[in-house]
Scaffold this motif. Structure first.
Motif, PDB file in Angstrom:
ATOM      1  N   PHE A  28       0.859  -1.257   0.062  1.00 32.07           N
ATOM      2  CA  PHE A  28      -0.005   0.127   0.076  1.00 32.07           C
ATOM      3  C   PHE A  28       0.782   1.258   0.070  1.00 32.07           C
ATOM      4  O   PHE A  28       1.781   1.296   0.821  1.00 32.07           O
ATOM      5  CB  PHE A  28      -0.874  -0.095   1.234  1.00 32.07           C
ATOM      6  N   MET A  29       0.681   2.172  -1.055  1.00 31.08           N
ATOM      7  CA  MET A  29       1.638   3.363  -1.138  1.00 31.08           C
ATOM      8  C   MET A  29       0.717   4.541  -1.619  1.00 31.08           C
ATOM      9  O   MET A  29       0.035   4.448  -2.397  1.00 31.08           O
ATOM     10  CB  MET A  29       2.679   2.938  -2.024  1.00 31.08           C
ATOM     11  N   GLY A  30       1.070   5.608  -1.061  1.00 29.06           N
ATOM     12  CA  GLY A  30       0.384   6.911  -1.596  1.00 29.06           C
ATOM     13  C   GLY A  30       0.558   7.192  -2.790  1.00 29.06           C
ATOM     14  O   GLY A  30       1.909   7.149  -3.158  1.00 29.06           O
ATOM     15  N   VAL A  31      -0.235   7.712  -3.658  1.00 31.12           N
ATOM     16  CA  VAL A  31      -0.048   7.935  -4.923  1.00 31.12           C
ATOM     17  C   VAL A  31       1.124   9.032  -5.195  1.00 31.12           C
ATOM     18  O   VAL A  31       2.070   9.182  -5.772  1.00 31.12           O
ATOM     19  CB  VAL A  31      -1.075   8.332  -5.909  1.00 31.12           C
ATOM     20  N   LYS A  32       1.305   9.906  -4.211  1.00 33.18           N
ATOM     21  CA  LYS A  32       2.310  10.967  -4.101  1.00 33.18           C
ATOM     22  C   LYS A  32       3.847  10.131  -4.080  1.00 33.18           C
ATOM     23  O   LYS A  32       4.855  10.691  -4.510  1.00 33.18           O
ATOM     24  CB  LYS A  32       2.103  12.080  -3.153  1.00 33.18           C
ATOM     25  N   ASP A  33       3.774   9.202  -2.953  1.00 34.86           N
ATOM     26  CA  ASP A  33       4.924   8.485  -2.872  1.00 34.86           C
ATOM     27  C   ASP A  33       5.218   7.790  -3.962  1.00 34.86           C
ATOM     28  O   ASP A  33       6.380   7.440  -4.298  1.00 34.86           O
ATOM     29  CB  ASP A  33       4.930   7.880  -1.771  1.00 34.86           C
ATOM     30  N   ILE A  34       4.275   7.135  -4.673  1.00 31.64           N
ATOM     31  CA  ILE A  34       4.514   6.356  -5.951  1.00 31.64           C
ATOM     32  C   ILE A  34       5.100   7.165  -7.198  1.00 31.64           C
ATOM     33  O   ILE A  34       6.137   6.676  -7.621  1.00 31.64           O
ATOM     34  CB  ILE A  34       2.935   5.725  -6.381  1.00 31.64           C
ATOM     35  N   GLN A  35       4.640   8.433  -7.061  1.00 31.80           N
ATOM     36  CA  GLN A  35       5.538   9.282  -8.232  1.00 31.80           C
ATOM     37  C   GLN A  35       6.864   9.436  -7.809  1.00 31.80           C
ATOM     38  O   GLN A  35       7.695   9.623  -8.608  1.00 31.80           O
ATOM     39  CB  GLN A  35       4.485  10.563  -8.314  1.00 31.80           C
TER      40      GLN A  35
END
Length: 189
Positions: A28-35
């Motif tokens: 599980f990873m926040g989309v901001k962190d994914i970017q």
């Protein structure tokens, strides 16, 4: 097996452990962190992890933790949650701090071997706190060792990219506590 990650190191370690144990891994990873962490996301995927992008809230680690806890509440009989950050409800921060305390134990061993004394200060990186609490844990009750928690800055305290959670946060957004002795410890400016 499920977990949360922000920078991706814990996600990478979890998927590798899952592979060794023959377990499917969902990160599980926040989309901001994914970017921000695209290279680590790519590595996790190459290792077979399913990445669950979290879009709720600010779409960062705290939101990924909340979503992971919600998921785990619905599947805890068949799924292990390998928490990697010093966040969430008790006992998770204590568990992570205990595991991560190996960092501080290694610091202690190495400096005693090299200098025959404890350090004057420990400087640890900020972010989600697991490395810092691991480095600090053996020194928390020692007033002779100063502890510095360093967080990356931004353009200004009011900028959207500021990491100054201490200045701009509100109670409950960014808190962690090791034990009763830790609560009264003042942080240097």
């Amino acid at each position: 097996m499920i977990t949360e990650t922000a920078a991706g190191q814990h996600g990478l370690a979890t998927v590798m452990a899952g592979n060794i144990c023959g377990l499917k891994t969902e990160i599980f990873m926040g989309v901001k962190d994914i970017q921000r962490q695209a290279s680590n996301v790519k590595k996790m995927k190459l290792l077979g992890a399913k990445i669950r992008p979290i879009k709720t809230g600010a779409a960062v680690l705290k939101d990924a933790v909340s979503e992971t806890l919600r998921e785990w509440a619905s599947c805890s009989r068949t799924t292990h949650y390998l928490m990697g950050s010093t966040v969430g409800p008790h006992p998770f921060p204590t568990i992570v701090a205990t595991f991560q305390s190996m960092i501080g134990q290694e610091i202690t061993q190495q400096i005693l071997e090299k200098e025959d004394r404890l350090p004057d200060a420990i400087v640890a990186c900020g972010s989600r706190g697991s490395n810092a609490i691991g480095a600090f844990k053996p020194f928390v009750d020692n007033p002779e060792v100063r502890l510095y928690f360093v967080e990356g800055g931004g353009e200004s305290l009011n900028a959207e990219n500021s990491a100054a959670a201490f200045q701009l946060g509100r109670p409950g957004v960014f808190t962690w506590k090791l034990d009763a002795g830790f609560a009264g410890r003042a942080w240097p400016n």
